[in-house]
Design an enzyme around this catalytic site. Structure first.
Site, PDB file in Angstrom:
ATOM      1  N   TYR A 159     -77.536  66.172 -92.780  1.00 10.27           N
ATOM      2  CA  TYR A 159     -77.829  66.516 -91.389  1.00 10.27           C
ATOM      3  C   TYR A 159     -78.830  67.666 -91.270  1.00 10.27           C
ATOM      4  O   TYR A 159     -79.190  68.055 -90.166  1.00 10.27           O
ATOM      5  CB  TYR A 159     -76.545  66.932 -90.661  1.00 10.27           C
ATOM      6  CG  TYR A 159     -75.645  65.781 -90.348  1.00 10.27           C
ATOM      7  CD1 TYR A 159     -74.983  65.114 -91.363  1.00 10.27           C
ATOM      8  CD2 TYR A 159     -75.459  65.350 -89.036  1.00 10.27           C
ATOM      9  CE1 TYR A 159     -74.155  64.043 -91.093  1.00 10.27           C
ATOM     10  CE2 TYR A 159     -74.630  64.282 -88.763  1.00 10.27           C
ATOM     11  CZ  TYR A 159     -73.983  63.635 -89.789  1.00 10.27           C
ATOM     12  OH  TYR A 159     -73.160  62.575 -89.514  1.00 10.27           O
ATOM     13  N   LYS A 229     -67.542  63.344-102.440  1.00  9.50           N
ATOM     14  CA  LYS A 229     -67.951  62.237-103.312  1.00  9.50           C
ATOM     15  C   LYS A 229     -68.575  62.832-104.570  1.00  9.50           C
ATOM     16  O   LYS A 229     -69.685  62.456-104.978  1.00  9.50           O
ATOM     17  CB  LYS A 229     -68.976  61.347-102.593  1.00  9.50           C
ATOM     18  CG  LYS A 229     -68.395  60.328-101.642  1.00  9.50           C
ATOM     19  CD  LYS A 229     -67.563  59.246-102.304  1.00  9.50           C
ATOM     20  CE  LYS A 229     -68.389  58.251-103.084  1.00  9.50           C
ATOM     21  NZ  LYS A 229     -67.510  57.202-103.689  1.00  9.50           N
ATOM     22  N   ASP A 283     -63.803  58.077-100.342  1.00 11.24           N
ATOM     23  CA  ASP A 283     -63.414  56.687-100.075  1.00 11.24           C
ATOM     24  C   ASP A 283     -61.896  56.520-100.211  1.00 11.24           C
ATOM     25  O   ASP A 283     -61.252  55.839 -99.405  1.00 11.24           O
ATOM     26  CB  ASP A 283     -64.179  55.696-100.963  1.00 11.24           C
ATOM     27  CG  ASP A 283     -64.341  56.164-102.393  1.00 11.24           C
ATOM     28  OD1 ASP A 283     -64.176  57.365-102.647  1.00 11.24           O
ATOM     29  OD2 ASP A 283     -64.629  55.333-103.268  1.00 11.24           O
ATOM     30  N   ASP A 307     -67.946  63.675 -90.501  1.00 11.07           N
ATOM     31  CA  ASP A 307     -68.289  62.821 -89.371  1.00 11.07           C
ATOM     32  C   ASP A 307     -67.447  61.540 -89.423  1.00 11.07           C
ATOM     33  O   ASP A 307     -66.790  61.154 -88.453  1.00 11.07           O
ATOM     34  CB  ASP A 307     -69.785  62.484 -89.450  1.00 11.07           C
ATOM     35  CG  ASP A 307     -70.350  62.018 -88.119  1.00 11.07           C
ATOM     36  OD1 ASP A 307     -69.577  61.873 -87.170  1.00 11.07           O
ATOM     37  OD2 ASP A 307     -71.569  61.781 -88.038  1.00 11.07           O
TER      38      ASP A 307
END
Ligand code: NAP
Length: 420
Positions: A159, A229, A283, A307
């Site tokens: 972002y 991640k 995930d 988000d």
């Protein structure tokens, strides 16, 4: 301070920041609070939230003096720009404020004004408490098990806005650098490419994780989970995890323990008097919020994970009309609902103002008005229990009565009056 096109309310007082780093404010009983209604349904939910927050202030012997400021479409009409200086200055000067949604065009056009506001005001932490209100329909069997608070880093990650468009000289320069000088010569496919940069800093990570741990300690929560991640993006998301653990290990003593083992390995036991800091891969976390909902408490995440995860959590408790949020910096708060401007419903007095109202509750709590915040929570809960609700809830329940945005807000305000 002087403002070009807006007026500062003459009879309100300014909230003073006493100690920004520790979020200590001196809040008068009649504070000036800037508000942006926003685009689309912002003109529906903004006034509705004002009515409820005013009722909660009045019920606790206070008064809010609103200062209307502008961004997005209304700002373009008044100032011929999206985010005028008046608006930024008001949020800086008065420390605490609230905003409705602002429309962001996809692909072309200007960048997100929401992202710009968070960055310009250094509101580095987006907080979304997600808990179920009895009577709100949910897609899961046990929505009551959801009681998480997401802490999303707000100023960096993908972002940050460092990206180059396909076909430009700049993007080819970056490709040449990445392939030629950095040695990634067989990584990017031939042909047109868009390239973005994902900065994750030690500074940005640590201040976010600190806020999450402080919140867990202050609110008697059990755990803080770092969601990343890092298995794939080792030097950005992996670093987020490592720096997060560093904060936990180096800054809190025995109040915080770090733990890598899965919850079931310690039989769901919570060590006494300590917040557990652990981590999950993003995930997996998206599954865990559904399958092991009750095991999680506070989630601390880089911007993009935050988000996705915060919307997924919000869906479990009834969706966008309900989900509140607030952005925090040091000594600064800008509350805003999770939902967007839903243009197809704009100006119809139809949508659910609960998300904006409960965002206002977060703002009141930041100001130290916990009593008023509690009245807001109870006023909303009572309105929903009575099944007199807006379309989004009414269409999913048996025997409900559909109310307009303004009618629902009036009902919540009346409840607050009765509760006080
Ligand atoms: P959205 O505006 O949140 O609306 C998506 C759907 O969510 C609506 O069609 C509606 O569902 C439901 N919804 C949203 N707010 C609701 C409310 N208060 N009460 C009841 N239902 C509500 O998402 P979007 O259509 O993807 O985005 C529209 C614009 O908003 C975009 O320009 C986007 O960039 C912007 N946006 C801004 C913010 C922000 O300001 N922080 C956040 C997100 C998006 P149904 O159609 O099923 O009734």
């Amino acid at each position: 301070m002087s403002y070009e096109k807006v007026d500062v309310p003459a009879d309100g007082e300014k909230i003073e920041v006493v100690d920004a780093e520790n979020d200590q404010l001196d809040v008068p009983d009649e504070p000036i609070i800037p508000i942006i209604y926003g685009d689309g349904i912002g003109t529906d939910v903004g006034p509705a939230a004002q009515k409820v927050l005013e009722a909660a202030a009045a019920a606790t012997g206070r008064d809010i003096h609103w200062m209307r400021v502008y961004a997005g479409e209304t700002a373009r009409e008044m100032y011929d720009e999206n985010l005028p200086q008046d608006t930024l200055q008001a949020f800086r000067e008065f420390a605490v404020g609230i905003k409705g949604p602002l429309t962001t065009p996809v692909g072309a056009g200007f960048r997100s004004l929401n992202v710009a506001l968070r960055k310009r005001l250094d509101l580095y932490c987006n907080v979304r408490p997600t808990y179920h209100i009895e009577g709100v329909p949910s897609p899961v069997k046990r929505p009551d098990q959801m009681d998480m608070v997401t802490f999303r880093e707000n100023t960096e990650d993908v972002y940050a806005g460092i990206e180059w468009e396909a076909g430009t000289d700049e993007v080819e320069e970056v490709r040449d650098f990445v392939e030629g000088e950095m040695g990634f010569d067989e990584t990017i496919h031939e042909g047109e490419v868009g390239i973005g940069v994902k900065p994750i800093t030690e500074f940005g990570t640590k201040r976010l994780v600190r806020k999450a741990i402080d919140y867990a300690l202050e609110n008697d929560r059990d755990s803080v989970t770092l969601v990343h991640k890092g298995n794939i993006m080792k030097f950005t998301e992996g670093a987020f995890r490592d720096w997060g653990y560093e904060v936990a290990e180096e800054e809190y003593g025995s109040e915080v323990i770090t733990e890598d083992t899965l919850w079931e390995e310690r039989d769901g036991e919570q060590p006494e008097n300590a917040v557990v800091v652990n981590d999950r891969i993003a995930d997996n976390m998206l599954q865990q919020i559904l399958t092991r909902t009750e095991n999680y408490d506070i989630l601390a995440m880089p911007n993009l994970n935050g988000d996705y995860l915060s919307d997924a959590c919000g869906a479990q408790i009834g969706g966008l009309g309900i989900a509140p949020g607030a952005n925090f910096g040091d000594g600064r708060c800008l509350a805003e609902p999770v939902h967007g401007s839903a243009p197809k419903y704009a100006g119809q007095d139809k949508v659910n103002p609960t998300a904006m109202i409960l965002s206002g509750k977060l703002m009141l709590e930041y100001m130290g008005w916990e009593d008023a915040g509690q009245l807001v929570r109870e006023g909303v809960a009572e309105a929903i229990r009575s099944k007199k609700v807006t379309y989004d809830i009414e269409r999913q329940i048996q025997g409900g009565e559909r109310l307009a945005t303004s009618e629902f807000a009036q009902r919540v305000a009346d409840n607050i009056h009765d509760l006080a």
